[in-house]
Design a protein around this motif. Structure first.
Motif, PDB file in Angstrom:
ATOM      1  N   GLN A 257      55.089  49.894  36.487  1.00 18.08           N
ATOM      2  CA  GLN A 257      55.330  49.828  35.166  1.00 18.08           C
ATOM      3  C   GLN A 257      55.467  51.467  35.166  1.00 18.08           C
ATOM      4  O   GLN A 257      54.261  51.994  35.495  1.00 18.08           O
ATOM      5  N   THR A 258      56.293  52.304  35.060  1.00 14.25           N
ATOM      6  CA  THR A 258      56.337  53.357  34.467  1.00 14.25           C
ATOM      7  C   THR A 258      56.663  54.116  32.651  1.00 14.25           C
ATOM      8  O   THR A 258      55.857  55.103  32.915  1.00 14.25           O
ATOM      9  N   LYS A 259      56.461  52.839  31.973  1.00 15.81           N
ATOM     10  CA  LYS A 259      56.325  53.566  30.978  1.00 15.81           C
ATOM     11  C   LYS A 259      56.229  52.113  29.983  1.00 15.81           C
ATOM     12  O   LYS A 259      56.354  51.470  30.423  1.00 15.81           O
ATOM     13  N   PRO A 260      55.292  52.475  28.367  1.00 16.74           N
ATOM     14  CA  PRO A 260      55.700  51.509  27.752  1.00 16.74           C
ATOM     15  C   PRO A 260      56.627  50.031  27.085  1.00 16.74           C
ATOM     16  O   PRO A 260      57.253  50.625  27.260  1.00 16.74           O
ATOM     17  N   GLU A 261      56.163  48.939  27.323  1.00 17.87           N
ATOM     18  CA  GLU A 261      57.650  48.383  27.006  1.00 17.87           C
ATOM     19  C   GLU A 261      57.560  48.709  25.866  1.00 17.87           C
ATOM     20  O   GLU A 261      56.952  49.014  24.764  1.00 17.87           O
ATOM     21  N   ALA A 262      59.000  47.957  24.825  1.00 17.96           N
ATOM     22  CA  ALA A 262      58.900  47.807  23.842  1.00 17.96           C
ATOM     23  C   ALA A 262      58.167  47.736  22.717  1.00 17.96           C
ATOM     24  O   ALA A 262      58.176  48.061  21.949  1.00 17.96           O
ATOM     25  N   ASP A 263      57.082  46.469  22.718  1.00 22.05           N
ATOM     26  CA  ASP A 263      56.752  45.957  21.949  1.00 22.05           C
ATOM     27  C   ASP A 263      55.006  46.865  22.223  1.00 22.05           C
ATOM     28  O   ASP A 263      54.169  46.388  21.483  1.00 22.05           O
ATOM     29  N   GLU A 264      54.758  48.006  23.284  1.00 25.58           N
ATOM     30  CA  GLU A 264      53.769  48.675  22.593  1.00 25.58           C
ATOM     31  C   GLU A 264      53.621  49.611  22.703  1.00 25.58           C
ATOM     32  O   GLU A 264      54.381  50.504  22.383  1.00 25.58           O
ATOM     33  N   TRP A 265      52.479  49.973  22.520  1.00 29.02           N
ATOM     34  CA  TRP A 265      51.670  51.521  21.901  1.00 29.02           C
ATOM     35  C   TRP A 265      52.610  52.910  21.866  1.00 29.02           C
ATOM     36  O   TRP A 265      52.965  52.775  23.189  1.00 29.02           O
TER      37      TRP A 265
ATOM     38  N   PHE B 283      55.549  59.134  28.404  1.00 31.68           N
ATOM     39  CA  PHE B 283      54.098  59.002  28.595  1.00 31.68           C
ATOM     40  C   PHE B 283      53.660  58.763  29.743  1.00 31.68           C
ATOM     41  O   PHE B 283      53.429  57.687  30.396  1.00 31.68           O
ATOM     42  N   GLN B 284      53.787  59.773  30.890  1.00 32.02           N
ATOM     43  CA  GLN B 284      53.600  60.071  31.484  1.00 32.02           C
ATOM     44  C   GLN B 284      51.895  60.880  31.707  1.00 32.02           C
ATOM     45  O   GLN B 284      51.080  60.898  33.162  1.00 32.02           O
ATOM     46  N   ASN B 285      51.468  61.731  31.137  1.00 35.74           N
ATOM     47  CA  ASN B 285      50.144  62.345  30.430  1.00 35.74           C
ATOM     48  C   ASN B 285      49.339  61.878  30.088  1.00 35.74           C
ATOM     49  O   ASN B 285      48.390  63.678  29.624  1.00 35.74           O
ATOM     50  N   GLY B 286      48.894  61.099  29.287  1.00 40.36           N
ATOM     51  CA  GLY B 286      48.217  60.385  28.033  1.00 40.36           C
ATOM     52  C   GLY B 286      47.414  59.568  28.923  1.00 40.36           C
ATOM     53  O   GLY B 286      47.542  59.123  30.122  1.00 40.36           O
ATOM     54  N   VAL B 287      46.506  58.570  27.990  1.00 42.19           N
ATOM     55  CA  VAL B 287      45.989  57.538  28.657  1.00 42.19           C
ATOM     56  C   VAL B 287      46.984  56.208  29.236  1.00 42.19           C
ATOM     57  O   VAL B 287      46.245  55.959  29.395  1.00 42.19           O
TER      58      VAL B 287
END
Length: 444
Positions: free
Chosen positions: A241-249, A228-232
């Motif tokens: 923060q470097t990636k979505p949390e477990a309950d995020e999109w 999840f580094q190259n999208g929105v």
């Protein structure tokens, strides 16, 4: 509390809705491997199992929903939160600063003068990237006094692939390699121009009086596990923060978010009827259209084409693609919490008929293909069928049949379904059924 409807329990006992926990094969070569279960893929209706299907009208506290007010005020929010936290992930609520649009090109005499074509770039921030290029065709007969309904959907091959028009530029983003469509080294080429035009019968849609808006899904999030580094997603990361949390999109959530940004633009156009936007998607983008429709009520019709597991097909049926296969092959599609249900569908507190029900009372059309067993056509049919009780709360008629219809026969009123003869694809036949469904529910 019994969270399963009497009808579902009865059908289960008859075998009609047989749904299953996975059959495990044990490896005996060593103690280390013997403890690791191996998934068995099933495409035999006799072996789909017997996991019960959750009742959409039974609340978490056991309360039975008997009115549309109860559904809207209590049960729907419960289910929506479960789909957010356990499957697709929460979509960020924060609005981005600098969101704006720019018309890159316009042709008012497209399709032999029948349509106006626009290529519109949606910038998400003050920076130039990431952005979303939206290709729009609107019938020239549309006006402020007589606005057109529009089919809104993402595409797989890039905007240049949905049309032969040389004016549409070849995008420079990441693409899945495909020799047949001229995509090499993860880049689209001129050879891919028009490669997906058969999936986007724009001229036929314009002739019916509707518009089309489409964009390349990879503009929103490239379809590979990049952390999840190259999208929105990074646009919404908190500090550190470097990636979505477990309950995020995940990616499906990002693609669905992009469909709503397309709607943001379309509703500003006087020649577009903002009460007649239909969100449409094929395959993984059919999963996306369902999630977009569940979140954004501006989509007054929701269309799922061959969406399969994680889309319209029931997860608790052990047939074709499974939760484990989704999470193994495409770990970026769903949120982190969804990994808990790999080879553990019995613990999943929701199923896909409840996703369809989240769209009620807005019409939803589900389509299958006879040779697309991986997507489980019967499971897709049942996804729509078992949403009927929720639509009934609003006085809406559903499929009107108790068993899947014959191939190529379209059924239903506020819920629609067909099983097209052929393979995993979206063709003019499907579009014709969708336009008929739109005419039925929107009026001519």
């Amino acid at each position: 509390m019994n969270r399963y409807s009497p009808a579902a329990v009865l059908l289960l006992s008859m075998g009609t809705l047989a749904t299953a926990s996975l059959t495990m094969a044990q490896t005996a070569t060593s103690p280390a491997t013997a403890a690791k279960p191996q998934e068995v893929i099933n495409q035999d209706e006799a072996h789909v199992g017997s996991l019960p299907i959750p009742d959409p009208l039974t609340c978490a506290d056991g309360t039975r929903v008997t009115s549309k007010e109860q559904w809207l005020e209590k049960r729907r929010p419960e289910l929506f939160k479960l789909f957010e936290s356990e499957m697709y992930g929460r979509t960020p609520e924060r609005k981005l600063e600098g969101l704006r649009t720019e018309v890159l090109l316009e042709n008012k005499m497209a399709l032999e003068g029948k349509a106006t074509q626009r290529l519109v770039r949606i910038y998400f921030t003050k920076a130039d990237a990431p952005h979303l290029d939206v290709l729009v065709y609107l019938p020239n007969a549309a006006s402020k006094e007589k606005p057109a309904g529009v089919f809104v959907g993402l595409n797989f091959g890039g905007n240049h692939a949905v049309t032969e028009d040389p004016a549409i530029p070849v995008p420079q983003g990441w693409f899945r390699n495909n020799k047949e469509t001229g995509v090499t080294q993860n880049r689209a080429t001129e050879a891919s121009r028009g490669a997906d035009a058969r999936r986007w019968p724009i001229a036929e849609v314009i002739t019916r009086g509707y518009g089309v808006a489409t964009a390349y899904y990879g503009d929103l999030d490239p379809d590979f596990d990049d952390g999840f580094q190259n999208g929105v997603q990074p646009l919404f990361y908190k500090e550190g923060q470097t990636k979505p949390e477990a309950d995020e999109w995940g990616s499906i959530g990002a693609w669905a978010w992009g469909l709503s940004r397309m709607a943001d633009y379309l509703v500003t156009l006087p020649e577009v009827d903002d009460k007649r936007l239909a969100v449409l998607g094929h395959s993984r983008l059919g999963k996306t259209s369902l999630w977009a429709g569940a979140q954004d009520t501006r989509f007054s019709i929701v269309i799922s084409n061959n969406s399969g597991a994680g889309g319209a097909a029931l997860s608790k049926r052990h047939f074709g693609e499974t939760v484990n296969k989704l999470n193994t092959n495409f770990p970026h599609w769903f949120n982190g919490n969804f990994k808990k249900y790999s080879m553990n569908e019995a613990a999943l507190p929701i199923d896909q008929h409840e996703l369809i029900a989240l769209c009620a009372p807005r019409p939803v059309y589900v389509a299958s293909a006879t040779e697309d067993l991986w997507a489980d056509p019967k499971g897709e049919f049942l996804g729509a069928k078992l949403a009927e009780p929720v639509y009934a709360l609003f006085g809406k008629k559903g499929l009107g049949v108790s068993e899947p219809p014959a191939p190529d026969v379209s059924v239903g009123e506020a819920l629609g379904y067909h099983n097209r003869t052929g393979k995993h694809d979206i063709l003019l036949f499907d579009w014709e059924k969708y336009m008929n469904f739109a005419a039925k529910n929107w009026g001519n």
